[in-house]
Scaffold this active site. Structure first.
Site, PDB file in Angstrom:
ATOM      1  N   ASN A  10       0.860  -1.187   0.000  1.00 11.62           N
ATOM      2  CA  ASN A  10       0.000   0.000   0.000  1.00 11.62           C
ATOM      3  C   ASN A  10       0.901   1.243   0.000  1.00 11.62           C
ATOM      4  O   ASN A  10       1.506   1.563   1.012  1.00 11.62           O
ATOM      5  CB  ASN A  10      -0.883  -0.040   1.261  1.00 11.62           C
ATOM      6  CG  ASN A  10      -1.719   1.223   1.449  1.00 11.62           C
ATOM      7  OD1 ASN A  10      -1.805   2.057   0.549  1.00 11.62           O
ATOM      8  ND2 ASN A  10      -2.334   1.353   2.611  1.00 11.62           N
ATOM      9  N   LYS A  12       0.079   4.315  -0.286  1.00  9.32           N
ATOM     10  CA  LYS A  12      -0.554   5.510   0.300  1.00  9.32           C
ATOM     11  C   LYS A  12      -0.323   6.721  -0.627  1.00  9.32           C
ATOM     12  O   LYS A  12      -0.240   6.539  -1.839  1.00  9.32           O
ATOM     13  CB  LYS A  12      -0.052   5.725   1.724  1.00  9.32           C
ATOM     14  CG  LYS A  12      -0.171   4.430   2.554  1.00  9.32           C
ATOM     15  CD  LYS A  12       0.044   4.590   4.014  1.00  9.32           C
ATOM     16  CE  LYS A  12      -0.127   3.234   4.700  1.00  9.32           C
ATOM     17  NZ  LYS A  12      -0.024   3.280   6.135  1.00  9.32           N
ATOM     18  N   HIS A  97      -9.494   0.619   5.353  1.00 10.56           N
ATOM     19  CA  HIS A  97      -8.180   0.924   5.939  1.00 10.56           C
ATOM     20  C   HIS A  97      -8.351   1.920   7.091  1.00 10.56           C
ATOM     21  O   HIS A  97      -9.169   2.837   7.006  1.00 10.56           O
ATOM     22  CB  HIS A  97      -7.237   1.494   4.873  1.00 10.56           C
ATOM     23  CG  HIS A  97      -5.821   1.573   5.365  1.00 10.56           C
ATOM     24  ND1 HIS A  97      -5.388   2.599   6.170  1.00 10.56           N
ATOM     25  CD2 HIS A  97      -4.777   0.732   5.202  1.00 10.56           C
ATOM     26  CE1 HIS A  97      -4.116   2.374   6.480  1.00 10.56           C
ATOM     27  NE2 HIS A  97      -3.721   1.260   5.903  1.00 10.56           N
ATOM     28  N   GLU A  99      -6.722   4.419   8.039  1.00 13.47           N
ATOM     29  CA  GLU A  99      -6.566   5.853   7.708  1.00 13.47           C
ATOM     30  C   GLU A  99      -7.848   6.409   7.072  1.00 13.47           C
ATOM     31  O   GLU A  99      -8.190   7.572   7.271  1.00 13.47           O
ATOM     32  CB  GLU A  99      -5.336   6.043   6.805  1.00 13.47           C
ATOM     33  CG  GLU A  99      -4.052   5.886   7.606  1.00 13.47           C
ATOM     34  CD  GLU A  99      -2.853   5.359   6.827  1.00 13.47           C
ATOM     35  OE1 GLU A  99      -2.840   5.457   5.594  1.00 13.47           O
ATOM     36  OE2 GLU A  99      -1.921   4.855   7.485  1.00 13.47           O
ATOM     37  N   GLU A 169      -5.085  -5.306  10.754  1.00  9.96           N
ATOM     38  CA  GLU A 169      -4.094  -4.251  10.912  1.00  9.96           C
ATOM     39  C   GLU A 169      -4.325  -3.515  12.229  1.00  9.96           C
ATOM     40  O   GLU A 169      -5.107  -2.549  12.281  1.00  9.96           O
ATOM     41  CB  GLU A 169      -4.210  -3.255   9.760  1.00  9.96           C
ATOM     42  CG  GLU A 169      -3.941  -3.872   8.404  1.00  9.96           C
ATOM     43  CD  GLU A 169      -3.457  -2.831   7.405  1.00  9.96           C
ATOM     44  OE1 GLU A 169      -2.319  -2.932   6.973  1.00  9.96           O
ATOM     45  OE2 GLU A 169      -4.217  -1.896   7.110  1.00  9.96           O
ATOM     46  N   GLY A 175       2.467   2.187  10.753  1.00  3.75           N
ATOM     47  CA  GLY A 175       3.364   3.328  10.585  1.00  3.75           C
ATOM     48  C   GLY A 175       4.083   3.742  11.861  1.00  3.75           C
ATOM     49  O   GLY A 175       4.685   4.814  11.920  1.00  3.75           O
ATOM     50  N   SER A 215       3.600  -2.186  10.322  1.00  2.00           N
ATOM     51  CA  SER A 215       5.066  -2.204  10.479  1.00  2.00           C
ATOM     52  C   SER A 215       5.685  -3.560  10.165  1.00  2.00           C
ATOM     53  O   SER A 215       6.668  -3.964  10.782  1.00  2.00           O
ATOM     54  CB  SER A 215       5.464  -1.724  11.873  1.00  2.00           C
ATOM     55  OG  SER A 215       5.031  -0.384  12.067  1.00  2.00           O
TER      56      SER A 215
END
Ligand code: PGA
Length: 252
Positions: A10, A12, A97, A99, A169, A175, A215
């Site tokens: 991904n 982003k 996701h 985010e 996730e 991140g 991560s």
């Protein structure tokens, strides 16, 4: 037969066109001997067509989009529909996701509509979910994941679920450089299979690919992928470095 092995990247909101094409060509070169691993990259919308063209004859390598609209078409300035994605060669789309859930306030109702539109347009969905740090600390991670899965997946049939992958996730690992331990990942992935088995069937639970994200990198991928219920990874930061991403692909 065992489940597929999958590594998804991904990107982003990173890369420009030249960087994207360079990255794809390096990943292609560095990963072609691993044809037993399904590779999927999720570049920004603007490069999807170029990315797909540059992978045209590559085995087990697919392009996906990071998002799609919950609407099928019309006056929704700035939105991109599932049909548009399909028409430029996308085979996958990420839905849910963290985010998107956090920054764009996407609700379960929107996620359901996005999945419906994606499936209607022959896109495979990678449905993402995972608990926040406070939920993990408070021992509520199983409950949270159960709710996230049930709220959305109960609206679909088993044959629709066959076109979906799941991606666990944990938000605290995305991140942050902090990864779930292989024990934490395995424990949750086994629990996810139990939920799928209760909602649908044990056959579906056994066949559904479940990726780990948060991560995951060239150093820890091998240990994570060796867990019985972890079928691969959804990789953010480390997917932007071809050498690292290829090392992850080589980690099964
Ligand atoms: P990360 O991102 O690998 O940079 O933690 C994972 C993701 O957001 O899918």
């Amino acid at each position: 037969m065992g489940r597929k092995k999958i590594v998804a990247g991904n990107w982003k909101m990173n890369t420009n066109l030249n960087e994207a094409l360079d990255l794809i060509s390096e990943i292609k070169k560095g990963s072609e001997q691993f044809y037993g691993v399904e590779k999927i990259i999720f570049p920004p919308f603007t490069f999807l067509k170029n990315a797909n063209d540059s992978l045209a004859t590559t085995t087990a390598f697919f392009i996906g989009a990071q998002n799609c609209s919950e609407h099928s078409k019309g006056a929704f300035t700035g939105e991109v529909s599932a049909e548009m994605l399909s028409s430029v060669g996308c085979k996958f789309v990420l839905v849910g996701h963290s985010e998107r859930r956090t920054f764009f306030k996407e609700s379960d109702e929107q996620l359901i509509l996005k999945i419906q539109n994606a499936l209607k347009n022959n896109l495979h969905v990678i449905f993402c979910f995972g608990e926040q740090l406070e939920e993990r600390k408070g021992g509520k991670h199983f409950e949270t994941v159960k709710k996230q899965l049930e709220n959305v997946l109960k609206n679909f049939s088993e044959s629709e679920l066959n076109k979906m992958y799941l991606a666990y996730e944990p938000v605290w690992a995305i991140g942050t450089g902090e990864t779930a331990t292989p024990q934490q990942a395995q424990e949750m992935h086994a629990y996810i299979r139990k939920i799928i088995s209760e909602l649908f069937s044990s056959a579906l639970a056994q066949n559904t690919p479940i990726l780990y994200g948060g991560s995951c990198n060239a150093q820890n991928a091998r240990e994570l992928f060796s867990c019985a219920d972890v079928d691969g990874g959804l990789i953010g930061g480390a997917s932007l470095k071809a050498a690292d991403f290829c090392k992850i692909i080589a980690s099964f």
